[in-house]
Motif scaffolding. Structure first.
Motif, PDB file in Angstrom:
ATOM      1  N   PRO A  22       0.823  -1.228   0.000  1.00 54.91           N
ATOM      2  CA  PRO A  22       0.000   0.000   0.000  1.00 54.91           C
ATOM      3  C   PRO A  22       0.851   1.270   0.000  1.00 54.91           C
ATOM      4  N   LEU A  23       1.997   1.234   0.686  1.00 54.26           N
ATOM      5  CA  LEU A  23       2.886   2.390   0.710  1.00 54.26           C
ATOM      6  C   LEU A  23       3.552   2.601  -0.641  1.00 54.26           C
ATOM      7  N   ILE A  24       3.970   1.500  -1.276  1.00 51.70           N
ATOM      8  CA  ILE A  24       4.590   1.603  -2.600  1.00 51.70           C
ATOM      9  C   ILE A  24       3.618   2.228  -3.594  1.00 51.70           C
ATOM     10  N   ILE A  25       2.360   1.812  -3.523  1.00 53.10           N
ATOM     11  CA  ILE A  25       1.366   2.323  -4.472  1.00 53.10           C
ATOM     12  C   ILE A  25       1.024   3.784  -4.177  1.00 53.10           C
ATOM     13  N   THR A  26       0.673   4.081  -2.934  1.00 50.70           N
ATOM     14  CA  THR A  26       0.218   5.446  -2.620  1.00 50.70           C
ATOM     15  C   THR A  26       1.353   6.459  -2.703  1.00 50.70           C
ATOM     16  N   LEU A  27       2.477   6.142  -2.077  1.00 47.89           N
ATOM     17  CA  LEU A  27       3.607   7.078  -2.116  1.00 47.89           C
ATOM     18  C   LEU A  27       4.271   7.086  -3.491  1.00 47.89           C
ATOM     19  N   GLY A  28       4.293   5.924  -4.139  1.00 49.77           N
ATOM     20  CA  GLY A  28       4.888   5.855  -5.473  1.00 49.77           C
ATOM     21  C   GLY A  28       4.163   6.730  -6.478  1.00 49.77           C
ATOM     22  N   LEU A  29       2.828   6.758  -6.403  1.00 51.15           N
ATOM     23  CA  LEU A  29       2.069   7.620  -7.305  1.00 51.15           C
ATOM     24  C   LEU A  29       2.338   9.094  -7.029  1.00 51.15           C
ATOM     25  N   LEU A  30       2.519   9.434  -5.763  1.00 47.69           N
ATOM     26  CA  LEU A  30       2.877  10.810  -5.426  1.00 47.69           C
ATOM     27  C   LEU A  30       4.252  11.187  -5.980  1.00 47.69           C
ATOM     28  N   VAL A  31       5.207  10.277  -5.828  1.00 40.24           N
ATOM     29  CA  VAL A  31       6.556  10.534  -6.348  1.00 40.24           C
ATOM     30  C   VAL A  31       6.525  10.668  -7.863  1.00 40.24           C
ATOM     31  N   ASP A  32       5.786   9.792  -8.524  1.00 38.92           N
ATOM     32  CA  ASP A  32       5.671   9.866  -9.978  1.00 38.92           C
ATOM     33  C   ASP A  32       5.139  11.220 -10.426  1.00 38.92           C
ATOM     34  N   GLN A  33       4.173  11.733  -9.684  1.00 35.73           N
ATOM     35  CA  GLN A  33       3.515  12.973 -10.083  1.00 35.73           C
ATOM     36  C   GLN A  33       4.339  14.216  -9.755  1.00 35.73           C
ATOM     37  N   TYR A  34       5.014  14.216  -8.616  1.00 41.33           N
ATOM     38  CA  TYR A  34       5.572  15.470  -8.120  1.00 41.33           C
ATOM     39  C   TYR A  34       7.100  15.512  -8.004  1.00 41.33           C
ATOM     40  N   ALA A  35       7.777  14.402  -8.265  1.00 39.39           N
ATOM     41  CA  ALA A  35       9.223  14.368  -8.010  1.00 39.39           C
ATOM     42  C   ALA A  35      10.070  14.730  -9.220  1.00 39.39           C
ATOM     43  N   HIS A 102       0.211  -3.870 -11.113  1.00 43.27           N
ATOM     44  CA  HIS A 102      -0.966  -4.740 -11.205  1.00 43.27           C
ATOM     45  C   HIS A 102      -0.740  -6.021 -10.415  1.00 43.27           C
ATOM     46  N   VAL A 103       0.462  -6.576 -10.537  1.00 41.84           N
ATOM     47  CA  VAL A 103       0.762  -7.824  -9.838  1.00 41.84           C
ATOM     48  C   VAL A 103       0.776  -7.612  -8.327  1.00 41.84           C
ATOM     49  N   LEU A 104       1.374  -6.516  -7.884  1.00 41.90           N
ATOM     50  CA  LEU A 104       1.417  -6.232  -6.452  1.00 41.90           C
ATOM     51  C   LEU A 104       0.008  -6.102  -5.879  1.00 41.90           C
ATOM     52  N   LEU A 105      -0.879  -5.421  -6.607  1.00 46.38           N
ATOM     53  CA  LEU A 105      -2.259  -5.268  -6.140  1.00 46.38           C
ATOM     54  C   LEU A 105      -2.986  -6.606  -6.149  1.00 46.38           C
ATOM     55  N   PHE A 106      -2.764  -7.408  -7.188  1.00 47.36           N
ATOM     56  CA  PHE A 106      -3.365  -8.736  -7.302  1.00 47.36           C
ATOM     57  C   PHE A 106      -2.969  -9.599  -6.105  1.00 47.36           C
ATOM     58  N   TRP A 107      -1.675  -9.639  -5.811  1.00 47.12           N
ATOM     59  CA  TRP A 107      -1.178 -10.455  -4.701  1.00 47.12           C
ATOM     60  C   TRP A 107      -1.682  -9.935  -3.363  1.00 47.12           C
ATOM     61  N   PHE A 108      -1.677  -8.619  -3.199  1.00 45.66           N
ATOM     62  CA  PHE A 108      -2.184  -8.016  -1.963  1.00 45.66           C
ATOM     63  C   PHE A 108      -3.650  -8.405  -1.754  1.00 45.66           C
ATOM     64  N   LEU A 170     -10.625  -2.357  -4.139  1.00 42.94           N
ATOM     65  CA  LEU A 170      -9.242  -1.870  -4.108  1.00 42.94           C
ATOM     66  C   LEU A 170      -8.909  -1.079  -5.373  1.00 42.94           C
ATOM     67  N   ALA A 171      -9.323  -1.606  -6.525  1.00 47.24           N
ATOM     68  CA  ALA A 171      -9.022  -0.945  -7.791  1.00 47.24           C
ATOM     69  C   ALA A 171      -9.706   0.407  -7.891  1.00 47.24           C
ATOM     70  N   LEU A 172     -10.973   0.482  -7.455  1.00 48.27           N
ATOM     71  CA  LEU A 172     -11.684   1.758  -7.512  1.00 48.27           C
ATOM     72  C   LEU A 172     -11.020   2.789  -6.599  1.00 48.27           C
ATOM     73  N   ALA A 173     -10.603   2.343  -5.404  1.00 52.68           N
ATOM     74  CA  ALA A 173      -9.921   3.260  -4.489  1.00 52.68           C
ATOM     75  C   ALA A 173      -8.636   3.793  -5.113  1.00 52.68           C
ATOM     76  N   MET A 174      -7.865   2.914  -5.741  1.00 55.09           N
ATOM     77  CA  MET A 174      -6.627   3.338  -6.373  1.00 55.09           C
ATOM     78  C   MET A 174      -6.891   4.259  -7.557  1.00 55.09           C
ATOM     79  N   GLU A 175      -7.928   3.948  -8.351  1.00 59.54           N
ATOM     80  CA  GLU A 175      -8.276   4.782  -9.504  1.00 59.54           C
ATOM     81  C   GLU A 175      -8.672   6.196  -9.063  1.00 59.54           C
ATOM     82  N   ILE A 176      -9.483   6.281  -8.025  1.00 61.08           N
ATOM     83  CA  ILE A 176      -9.903   7.596  -7.534  1.00 61.08           C
ATOM     84  C   ILE A 176      -8.699   8.385  -7.050  1.00 61.08           C
TER      85      ILE A 176
END
Length: 233
Positions: A22-35, A102-108, A170-176
């Motif tokens: 969850p940290l990789i996904i949430t923080l990773g998207l922030l880093v992708d956008q703003y870093a 996608h794989v990380l979310l699938f496994w989670f 989970l997917a809808l939460a990530m999409e939003i």
């Protein structure tokens, strides 16, 4: 509801991954956008490292599912984004962190669905149907009508209905989250079909459910009942 679970108990490393994903996904998207320019390559490297660590930590049966998920998700991304044009990423590419993501979310989802009360998932599925009807009747999101029906078919006919519902949520939460930040955006009018949709569509999680159905079906067909493949109903 009957649950047949063949997943082994998570190891210490996998427990760390369950917290880290969850940290990789949430923080990773922030880093992708703003870093800046280095953000996307850094997140992509981290996602691929997590993927290979995960792959090494799992049983042979589940490794097969994880590889299939990676391949099918990549094909789906190319078609839905680059060919059909349903959505576009910030740099108009497919970021390298997306397929392993996608794989990380699938496994989670596989590893955590057993901790979610079935009643909660049933209510979530019903509420999503009501929300889909409201958005369709107000002509805000007509794409979600066939998508939600696809989700319902996965739920009714598939072997892992609890898992599909959990992945839908989970997917809808990530999409939003990602569309609010601006990592990607869905079109307002669906190409070719010409119907309106929202950013993201309410039933965007149906694409993830279909991915899961295909992965579990192919994996079961190839590996039979080999340890590592899960069926939850």
């Amino acid at each position: 509801m009957r649950i047949v679970q063949v997943l082994s108990r998570p190891s210490a490393l996998q427990t760390v991954l369950l917290v880290a994903i969850p940290l990789i996904i949430t923080l990773g998207l922030l880093v992708d956008q703003y870093a800046g320019p280095w953000g996307q390559p850094a997140v992509s490297l981290l996602a691929w490292v997590a993927y290979f660590v995960l792959l090494k930590s799992e049983t042979p049966g589940l490794r097969l599912a994880l590889v299939l998920c990676l391949v099918i998700a990549t094909v789906g991304e190319v078609f839905l984004s680059l060919v059909w044009g349903l959505y576009a990423y910030r740099l108009h590419n497919i970021p390298l962190f997306v397929p392993p993501g996608h794989v990380l979310l699938f496994w989670f989802g596989l590893r955590t669905v057993g901790h979610i009360a079935p009643r909660v998932l049933d209510v979530a599925a019903a509420m999503s149907g009501l929300a889909m009807l409201f958005l369709a009747l107000t002509a805000r999101d007509l794409l979600s009508v066939p998508l939600w029906l696809m989700f319902a078919a996965c739920w009714y006919f598939g072997p892992a209905r609890r898992f599909y519902t959990w992945m839908f949520v989970l997917a809808l939460a990530m999409e939003i989250y990602a569309t609010i930040i601006g990592n990607w955006a869905w079109v307002h009018t669906v190409p070719i079909v010409g119907v309106p949709t929202t950013n993201p569509p309410l039933a965007a999680g149906a694409f993830y459910c279909m991915l899961d159905v295909i992965v579990l079906f192919v994996c079961t067909t190839i590996a039979g009942k080999r340890a590592g493949v899960v069926t939850a109903r």
